[in-house]
Design an enzyme around this catalytic site. Structure first.
Site, mmCIF file in Angstrom:
data_model
loop_
_atom_site.group_PDB
_atom_site.id
_atom_site.type_symbol
_atom_site.label_atom_id
_atom_site.label_comp_id
_atom_site.label_asym_id
_atom_site.label_seq_id
_atom_site.Cartn_x
_atom_site.Cartn_y
_atom_site.Cartn_z
ATOM 1 N N GLU A 1 23.705 41.102 18.524
ATOM 2 C CA GLU A 1 22.471 40.575 17.950
ATOM 3 C C GLU A 1 22.754 39.246 17.237
ATOM 4 O OE1 GLU A 1 20.677 42.722 14.689
ATOM 5 O OE2 GLU A 1 18.788 42.623 15.792
ATOM 6 N N GLU B 1 16.484 51.901 10.540
ATOM 7 C CA GLU B 1 15.931 50.884 11.456
ATOM 8 C C GLU B 1 17.000 49.810 11.555
ATOM 9 O OE1 GLU B 1 13.230 51.253 12.939
ATOM 10 O OE2 GLU B 1 12.084 52.655 11.720
ATOM 11 N N CYS C 1 14.289 42.167 14.325
ATOM 12 C CA CYS C 1 15.084 43.151 15.073
ATOM 13 C C CYS C 1 14.474 43.397 16.447
ATOM 14 C CB CYS C 1 15.171 44.429 14.280
ATOM 15 S SG CYS C 1 13.573 44.907 13.630
ATOM 16 N N LYS D 1 15.530 48.790 -3.084
ATOM 17 C CA LYS D 1 16.373 47.599 -3.260
ATOM 18 C C LYS D 1 16.003 46.571 -2.207
ATOM 19 C CE LYS D 1 20.393 46.220 -1.831
ATOM 20 N NZ LYS D 1 20.036 44.780 -1.754
HETATM 21 P P1 NAD Z 1 22.296 43.997 6.088
HETATM 22 O O1 NAD Z 1 22.577 45.292 6.755
HETATM 23 O O2 NAD Z 1 23.442 43.169 5.676
HETATM 24 O O3 NAD Z 1 21.442 44.205 4.758
HETATM 25 C C1 NAD Z 1 20.266 44.990 4.726
HETATM 26 C C2 NAD Z 1 20.102 45.525 3.330
HETATM 27 O O4 NAD Z 1 21.194 46.400 3.075
HETATM 28 C C3 NAD Z 1 20.138 44.454 2.218
HETATM 29 O O5 NAD Z 1 19.249 44.834 1.187
HETATM 30 C C4 NAD Z 1 21.573 44.530 1.729
HETATM 31 O O6 NAD Z 1 21.729 44.113 0.396
HETATM 32 C C5 NAD Z 1 21.858 46.020 1.887
HETATM 33 N N1 NAD Z 1 23.267 46.354 2.020
HETATM 34 C C6 NAD Z 1 24.294 45.550 2.450
HETATM 35 N N2 NAD Z 1 25.470 46.218 2.386
HETATM 36 C C7 NAD Z 1 25.183 47.454 1.912
HETATM 37 C C8 NAD Z 1 25.976 48.621 1.623
HETATM 38 N N3 NAD Z 1 27.298 48.638 1.805
HETATM 39 N N4 NAD Z 1 25.349 49.724 1.176
HETATM 40 C C9 NAD Z 1 24.019 49.747 0.993
HETATM 41 N N5 NAD Z 1 23.215 48.678 1.220
HETATM 42 C C10 NAD Z 1 23.784 47.551 1.687
HETATM 43 O O7 NAD Z 1 21.308 43.284 7.058
HETATM 44 P P2 NAD Z 1 20.557 41.910 6.814
HETATM 45 O O8 NAD Z 1 21.563 40.867 7.083
HETATM 46 O O9 NAD Z 1 19.837 41.880 5.531
HETATM 47 O O10 NAD Z 1 19.424 41.976 7.932
HETATM 48 C C11 NAD Z 1 19.670 41.607 9.229
HETATM 49 C C12 NAD Z 1 19.963 42.831 10.080
HETATM 50 O O11 NAD Z 1 18.985 43.838 9.871
HETATM 51 C C13 NAD Z 1 19.909 42.513 11.538
HETATM 52 O O12 NAD Z 1 20.991 43.089 12.191
HETATM 53 C C14 NAD Z 1 18.593 43.149 12.017
HETATM 54 O O13 NAD Z 1 18.516 43.540 13.328
HETATM 55 C C15 NAD Z 1 18.464 44.292 11.121
HETATM 56 N N6 NAD Z 1 17.047 44.603 10.963
HETATM 57 C C16 NAD Z 1 16.537 45.696 11.586
HETATM 58 C C17 NAD Z 1 15.199 45.981 11.488
HETATM 59 C C18 NAD Z 1 14.570 47.164 12.148
HETATM 60 O O14 NAD Z 1 13.437 47.465 11.861
HETATM 61 N N7 NAD Z 1 15.239 47.872 13.021
HETATM 62 C C19 NAD Z 1 14.376 45.159 10.737
HETATM 63 C C20 NAD Z 1 14.937 44.066 10.118
HETATM 64 C C21 NAD Z 1 16.276 43.803 10.234
#
Ligand code: NAD
Length: 490
Positions: free
Chosen positions: A383, A249, A283, A174
């Site tokens: 963050e 991650e 991140c 997804k």
């Molecule tokens: P997010 O957690 O809101 O979303 C990430 C993904 O999870 C999206 O595809 C979203 O649709 C999905 N998602 C949202 N709610 C969900 C649920 N209840 N159940 C299952 N899936 C769900 O994060 P974001 O806003 O897309 O990305 C930003 C965040 O991600 C930041 O905090 C960043 O640090 C983190 N990030 C971490 C890494 C890493 O490698 N550690 C890399 C990129 C981003």
């Protein structure tokens, strides 16, 4: 430009069961790019069935042949590199220069790395007691769910699909509902190069519906998630139903430490890349600058001057160094931290607002922002995920160490020094998954990527990732052993 906008299930592009769609916008000017199919629970279930059906043949295929398909995919991405670079810039707001030089080539290289690894990952033969032979094979875990965030969509497809497919798993992925276009285009290439139907399935939908169904699905054996710490914790809870394996991650609050003996020009340039590349939406961004008090003033002056000189603009325009953030909601969230910083006594040294340029008024732009703040402040603990960096000073190495490890996160961080002993000493003291010395944000498919603490667990990339997508099976053979006397005799 025409966009693929349907779900990819069983090798076909199909509408969502409920027939609903999600609007996808250009973050540069807010225009509608396309409407993508909105996957919900029933669509995820369909995709899991397709992945289950594909699993026996895919997992039994010669590893070299699985690898060959990944190598072909890498070649196909390179053949379409310009198209992917433009598509990614349009959908995410990354400057075209970055998507051309980083996102797309890194995607191809990562698929190629795992294509090459498919037939190199081996089992072991542990030395056991005489009379027995024991060998350990690595078997794919089954159907894998992969949930991807919006900050590096095309690149993360390779980080996740590469090791999972090389190891013989089938996948339901997804992408983020905000930026799904490059992943859907990739699905067309996946068909073109000859992956069997159902090996890769992509469901574009919201997190609380499609994502949540992946996390709880009883027939998904493992979930690999990249995203926020809050959602990651929810995934762990949802995974308990069938005890699926989870790899996370999550967020970061990267410390980037400049000692008084550092090469200041390299440190200023490297630190700007550490935070402002991809508008700080990384991140591993170096979002906390920690400066030795002896160089703090000079460094800050040069760093702020560099931040002010960064050219914001249309991601597709030549010369643009920083594009918009990926969504209006996210821009507003980043800007809200400016007020939080000021309320807590922080000092804004530059930026902290949308640019005045009227040609950028409809986009999600935020100026490079530098704020002086203290470790306890929210902007040093939470963050922000934008072009927003804090500056805090220290007087000695012990104090620097306290600042470095002074948050709950532990993903990646960096340090700048010419003292070899200090470099290794401080690197060893970092409580994090990655450390960069006199550089920042280096990634390579061969090098494990991941964090500790609130930044998650498990690793992407390298042999670690491949290992994480397999189960060990231990097989014992009696080759010449006398069974113990207490065995039943018949
Ligand atoms: P997010 O957690 O809101 O979303 C990430 C993904 O999870 C999206 O595809 C979203 O649709 C999905 N998602 C949202 N709610 C969900 C649920 N209840 N159940 C299952 N899936 C769900 O994060 P974001 O806003 O897309 O990305 C930003 C965040 O991600 C930041 O905090 C960043 O640090 C983190 N990030 C971490 C890494 C890493 O490698 N550690 C890399 C990129 C981003």
């Amino acid at each position: 430009m025409a966009f693929q906008n349907k779900l990819f299930i069983g090798g076909e592009f199909v509408d969502a069961d409920a027939g609903t769609t999600i609007d996808v916008h250009n973050p540069h000017d807010g225009t509608l790019l396309t409407k993508i199919a909105e996957a919900r629970e029933a669509d995820v279930d369909r995709a899991v069935k397709a992945a289950q059906a594909a699993f026996p043949a895919w997992s039994n295929m010669a590893a070299m042949d699985r690898g060959r398909l990944l190598l072909k995919l890498a070649d196909a991405i390179e053949d379409h590199a310009d198209e992917f670079a433009r598509l990614e810039a349009l959908d995410t707001g990354h400057p075209l220069k970055d998507t051309t030089l980083l996102d797309v080539p890194r995607t191809a290289v990562t698929f190629r790395y795992f294509g090459g690894m498919a037939d190199k990952a081996q089992g072991t033969v542990p030395p056991v007691e005489q009379g027995f032979l024991n060998y350990v094979t690595r078997e794919p875990v089954g159907v894998v769910g992969q949930i991807v965030p919006w900050n590096f969509p095309i690149m993360f497809t390779s980080w996740k699909l590469g090791p999972a497919l090389a190891a013989g798993n089938t996948v339901v992925m997804k992408p983020s509902e905000l930026v799904p276009l490059s992943t859907l285009r990739l699905c067309e290439l996946i068909n073109d190069v000859g992956f069997p139907p159902g090996v890769v399935n992509v469901v574009t939908g919201y997190g609380h519906t499609a994502g949540a169904r992946i996390a709880e699905h009883p027939d998904i054996a493992k979930v690999s998630f990249t995203g926020s710490t809050a959602v990651g914790k929810g995934i762990v809870e949802a995974s308990a139903g069938n005890l699926k394996r989870v790899q996370l991650e999550l967020g970061g609050k990267g410390a980037n430490v400049v000692f008084d003996d550092a090469d200041l020009t390299a440190a200023v340039n490297g630190s700007a890349f550490a935070i402002f590349h991809n508008q700080g939406q990384a991140c591993i961004a170096g979002s906390r600058l920690l400066l030795h008090e002896a160089i703090a003033e000079e460094f800050t002056e040069r760093f702020v001057a560099l931040a002010k000189s960064i050219k914001l603009g249309d991601p597709l325009a030549p010369g643009t160094e920083m594009g918009p953030l990926t969504s209006p909601t996210h821009r507003d969230r980043v800007l809200s931290y400016v007020k939080i910083a000021i309320d807590e006594g922080g000092e804004v040294l530059c930026g902290g607002k949308a640019p005045d340029d009227p040609t950028l008024a409809d986009g999600c732009y935020v100026e490079p922002t530098v704020v002086r703040a203290a470790l306890r402040d929210r902007v040093c603990q939470e963050e922000v995920f934008g072009p927003f960096v804090t500056i805090t000073t220290f007087s000695d190495e012990a104090e620097a160490m306290e600042l470095i490890n002074g948050t709950d996160y532990g993903l990646g961080g960096g340090l700048w020094t010419t003292d070899l002993q200090r470099a290794h000493r401080v690197a060893a003291g970092f409580r994090s998954g990655m450390v960069w010395i006199n550089c920042y944000k280096r990634v390579n498919p061969g090098s494990p990527f991941g964090g500790v603490g609130q930044s998650g667990y498990g690793r992407e990339m390298g042999f670690e990732a491949m290992h994480d997508y397999t189960e060990a099976k231990s097989v014992w053979i009696n080759v010449d052993a006398q069974l113990p006397a207490w065995y039943p005799r018949t």
